[in-house]
Scaffold this motif. Sequence first.
Motif, PDB file in Angstrom:
ATOM      1  N   GLY A  24     -80.369 -57.406 -33.646  1.00 17.31           N
ATOM      2  CA  GLY A  24     -79.322 -56.346 -33.749  1.00 17.31           C
ATOM      3  C   GLY A  24     -79.926 -55.216 -34.844  1.00 17.31           C
ATOM      4  O   GLY A  24     -79.129 -54.397 -35.411  1.00 17.31           O
ATOM      5  N   SER A  25     -81.153 -55.103 -35.146  1.00 12.66           N
ATOM      6  CA  SER A  25     -81.675 -54.206 -36.038  1.00 12.66           C
ATOM      7  C   SER A  25     -82.319 -53.238 -35.464  1.00 12.66           C
ATOM      8  O   SER A  25     -82.650 -52.041 -35.987  1.00 12.66           O
ATOM      9  CB  SER A  25     -82.779 -54.897 -37.189  1.00 12.66           C
ATOM     10  N   ARG A  26     -82.669 -53.133 -34.468  1.00 17.25           N
ATOM     11  CA  ARG A  26     -83.252 -52.244 -33.425  1.00 17.25           C
ATOM     12  C   ARG A  26     -82.250 -51.166 -32.993  1.00 17.25           C
ATOM     13  O   ARG A  26     -81.081 -51.363 -32.601  1.00 17.25           O
ATOM     14  CB  ARG A  26     -84.101 -52.678 -32.281  1.00 17.25           C
ATOM     15  N   GLY A  27     -82.909 -49.950 -33.124  1.00 14.65           N
ATOM     16  CA  GLY A  27     -81.916 -48.773 -32.855  1.00 14.65           C
ATOM     17  C   GLY A  27     -80.800 -48.396 -33.662  1.00 14.65           C
ATOM     18  O   GLY A  27     -80.714 -48.908 -34.973  1.00 14.65           O
ATOM     19  N   VAL A  28     -79.931 -47.468 -33.215  1.00 17.26           N
ATOM     20  CA  VAL A  28     -78.910 -47.038 -33.945  1.00 17.26           C
ATOM     21  C   VAL A  28     -77.733 -47.469 -33.381  1.00 17.26           C
ATOM     22  O   VAL A  28     -77.115 -47.386 -32.313  1.00 17.26           O
ATOM     23  CB  VAL A  28     -78.860 -45.398 -33.959  1.00 17.26           C
ATOM     24  N   ARG A  30     -80.718 -45.435 -22.305  1.00 17.15           N
ATOM     25  CA  ARG A  30     -80.805 -45.317 -23.741  1.00 17.15           C
ATOM     26  C   ARG A  30     -80.025 -46.238 -24.547  1.00 17.15           C
ATOM     27  O   ARG A  30     -79.911 -46.203 -25.961  1.00 17.15           O
ATOM     28  CB  ARG A  30     -80.650 -43.789 -24.498  1.00 17.15           C
ATOM     29  N   VAL A  31     -79.421 -47.252 -23.904  1.00 17.08           N
ATOM     30  CA  VAL A  31     -78.658 -48.251 -24.765  1.00 17.08           C
ATOM     31  C   VAL A  31     -79.502 -49.385 -24.780  1.00 17.08           C
ATOM     32  O   VAL A  31     -80.380 -49.981 -23.882  1.00 17.08           O
ATOM     33  CB  VAL A  31     -77.355 -48.706 -24.041  1.00 17.08           C
ATOM     34  N   PRO A  42     -76.649 -41.285 -31.030  1.00 16.78           N
ATOM     35  CA  PRO A  42     -75.786 -40.848 -29.995  1.00 16.78           C
ATOM     36  C   PRO A  42     -75.473 -39.603 -30.403  1.00 16.78           C
ATOM     37  O   PRO A  42     -74.852 -38.693 -29.412  1.00 16.78           O
ATOM     38  CB  PRO A  42     -74.828 -41.950 -29.538  1.00 16.78           C
ATOM     39  N   ALA A  43     -75.139 -39.192 -31.751  1.00 17.78           N
ATOM     40  CA  ALA A  43     -74.695 -38.077 -32.242  1.00 17.78           C
ATOM     41  C   ALA A  43     -75.393 -36.658 -31.761  1.00 17.78           C
ATOM     42  O   ALA A  43     -75.003 -35.685 -31.480  1.00 17.78           O
ATOM     43  CB  ALA A  43     -74.483 -37.988 -33.823  1.00 17.78           C
ATOM     44  N   ARG A  92     -69.906 -40.838 -19.565  1.00 13.23           N
ATOM     45  CA  ARG A  92     -70.517 -41.863 -18.754  1.00 13.23           C
ATOM     46  C   ARG A  92     -69.892 -43.218 -19.558  1.00 13.23           C
ATOM     47  O   ARG A  92     -69.608 -44.161 -18.954  1.00 13.23           O
ATOM     48  CB  ARG A  92     -71.986 -41.778 -18.642  1.00 13.23           C
ATOM     49  N   VAL A  93     -69.760 -42.957 -21.085  1.00 17.93           N
ATOM     50  CA  VAL A  93     -69.348 -43.838 -21.661  1.00 17.93           C
ATOM     51  C   VAL A  93     -67.676 -44.017 -21.357  1.00 17.93           C
ATOM     52  O   VAL A  93     -67.438 -45.333 -21.239  1.00 17.93           O
ATOM     53  CB  VAL A  93     -69.357 -43.502 -23.199  1.00 17.93           C
ATOM     54  N   ASP A  94     -67.137 -43.164 -21.133  1.00 19.07           N
ATOM     55  CA  ASP A  94     -65.913 -42.955 -20.565  1.00 19.07           C
ATOM     56  C   ASP A  94     -65.427 -43.802 -19.334  1.00 19.07           C
ATOM     57  O   ASP A  94     -64.570 -44.794 -19.231  1.00 19.07           O
ATOM     58  CB  ASP A  94     -64.853 -41.688 -20.634  1.00 19.07           C
ATOM     59  N   ASP A  95     -66.447 -43.570 -18.522  1.00 16.02           N
ATOM     60  CA  ASP A  95     -66.289 -44.439 -17.108  1.00 16.02           C
ATOM     61  C   ASP A  95     -66.724 -45.834 -17.429  1.00 16.02           C
ATOM     62  O   ASP A  95     -66.153 -46.730 -16.491  1.00 16.02           O
ATOM     63  CB  ASP A  95     -67.480 -43.761 -16.184  1.00 16.02           C
ATOM     64  N   ALA A  96     -67.494 -46.217 -18.246  1.00 21.29           N
ATOM     65  CA  ALA A  96     -67.893 -47.671 -18.479  1.00 21.29           C
ATOM     66  C   ALA A  96     -66.747 -48.378 -19.044  1.00 21.29           C
ATOM     67  O   ALA A  96     -66.693 -49.405 -18.654  1.00 21.29           O
ATOM     68  CB  ALA A  96     -69.059 -47.766 -19.470  1.00 21.29           C
TER      69      ALA A  96
END
Length: 752
Positions: free
Chosen positions: A84-88, A120-121, A151-152, A161-165
């Motif tokens: 869980g340390s990789r990415g934002v 990008r997830v 993601p900002a 796309r997040v809403d669709d998910a």
Amino acid sequence: MQLTGQTGTARPPADGPPGRGLLYGVGHACARRPWRVIAVWLLVLLAAVAADRAWGGAYGDDFDLSGTPSQTGADLLNAHGARGSRGVAAQIVVRSSEGSLASHREALTSAQGRLEELPRVVSVVGPPGAPGAVAEDGRTGYYTVRFEETPAKFEKAYLDRVDDAVRGLRADDVTVEYGGPLGQLARPASADRASEVIGVGTAVLVLLLGFGSVAAAGFPLLTAIVGLLTGLSALGLLAAQFSFAAVSPTPATMMGLGVGLDYSLFLVTRHRKLLHTAATPAEAAARTVATSGRAVLVAALTVTAALGGLFASRVGFIGMLGLAAGTAVLVGALAALTLTPALLGLAGRRIDRWHVRPPVDEPDDPGDIWYRWAAAVRRRPWTFLVLGLLILGTLAVPVASLRLGHIDAGASPASSTERRAYDLTAAGFGPGANGPLTVVVTLDKDRPTTTEQRTTLAEGLHDALVTTPGVASATMPGPTPDGALLVSTVTPDTGPQDRATADLVHRLQDEVLPRTLSPQGATGYLTGGTAGQLDFRDVLADRLPHVVGIVVAAAFVLLLAVFRSPLVALKAAVLNLLSIGAAFGVVVAVFQWGWGASLLGIEETVPVESYVPTMMFAIVFGLSMDYEIFLLSRVRETWLQTHDNHRSVASGLAGTARVITCAALIMTSVFLAFLLSSSVVVKMLALGLGISVVLDATVVRLLLVPAAMYLLGRANWWIPRWLDRLLPRLDPEGAHPAPPAENAPGRVRETR
């Protein structure tokens, strides 16, 4: 003791008649060929906007705090592949309307799968399977979604796309809200455009009422808008190469629009005065740029130097904010010095042809209100000086209780998804869950440890953490995949922006971790968003004196070189510091104490955002110098002609009071219009900057500066001979003072 120096007596520049130099030539050329200049600016504007749309970058709050515990801890987690340390990370908070989340298992699992498929997830962890992802009541939980970058910075379309998910969850009667940087992406469109419209509308009204002429109102507006759009487009292109904070366009817009209007207004006002005596409009425009244009150039350089001083913080995030605002200032000044004289040349002598009332010019009549005001200050200089100092001192009192911190999502509007996510998390998991702390422990490589020793160390650390006052809970420290680190998550009792949370972070980092780990040869670091913000605050607080010292010193030297007077430069620096202190005091009273905060749409008291004082200082100091330079330029101009200090102060004050007052009203309206922003930080900057301009244009310019200059008398213009020879001459168009003869009237000698 005997102090010997000189006051300024003029001599013509070596390159020709007084006033004919680079700026004179620029003004004359632009006024003689207005259509060419206008066409060039239109082409530059269109090209800049098109290039920004095609290649411009995005803005995001990425900053590096190398050497701090939070940055060291984050680097260790990344280096050793901690889970869980990789990415934002961003949070998606869910709450069941009825019953527990367990009854929505199928919808939760489906949503997680669809989120993982988004571009990008990096990873998605959440209910129902993730430990700790569901609150004790069973109804509230959250997904932790990690993205390749914040993601900002994503396009708004990504949110669809997040809403669709998560659409299936909402259809299953589960509330879904976005927190962290995903919540920032979901913020509604900025109110900046409305603020700009209000600022421009107020500017039109002030200019029409103050000067009467439609052209005198229209030219500064047109110049400022062209300069602002060009500057913002240039900033967008820079953002493709460098990392700028998400808030960067806002101070750039404030500064670009404000100074663009001010600079052009000063030129238009002087031009209308010179039209009465100039042989041609082009000659009037040339003389305008050669005189007031010089003040504009020096003022723009002073503001830019002050903003550049933000790099002295050695925090790129802050320095780049200064660069963003400085870019807008420089482009605005360039537009004022070229586009304004072109428009003036195009209008010719018909500049006042369209007017809403009789046009008003710079006053010549000693009976004018501003001459009478100058005479009143001259009669009682000590009274006005003490009155001004009392006003600024009283307003500065709240600064003694200044508390820096980070404004979290709990201060966002209740209608925003990030605020709703914050409230759901606080209600389900406790307020500290909105700002968890991560403890990273490194083991001594020279002291190999057995599994039993590591277990003992982990248990001892866990006991120390959970028994620390202010800790709501702490997970048992567990190893990273390579076994090099131990990692634990600590949840505070209080929210991220509470003073108690800051105290807890320092207690853990400075006392608990060293006391628990040092005997075992281990070292602990606190990291995570909350710890990082507090380290950011502490770094800026430590370096603010450096920024102040560098900015004040640079401005002092610049004023000294321009006005050839140590006392004038010192007085300007001291008075500007006093006005800045008063503006800080108002910010503390409103945002920390809550005085009138509800009128600004702020529902709770908040600390002052950690970077606001540094940013405000640079901007306010630069803007204060703006008006100081415009006033002193006119005072010095009369002094070089008459060597009468009282007459010079009166003439300078009367000649600039109306235009400074109108300029201040315009800039104040531009700044205060940004109180419409949903961002508390933007509101904080807007109020602080607006109040500072009001104080500077009234208390400082109308009370303190003339009173102090009357009291100092001819000493205003004293300068040691050795310093006069040493300093560079930043007087590109004006006359250069020559040393007077031994018994000349300009000699100032003080004996004690």
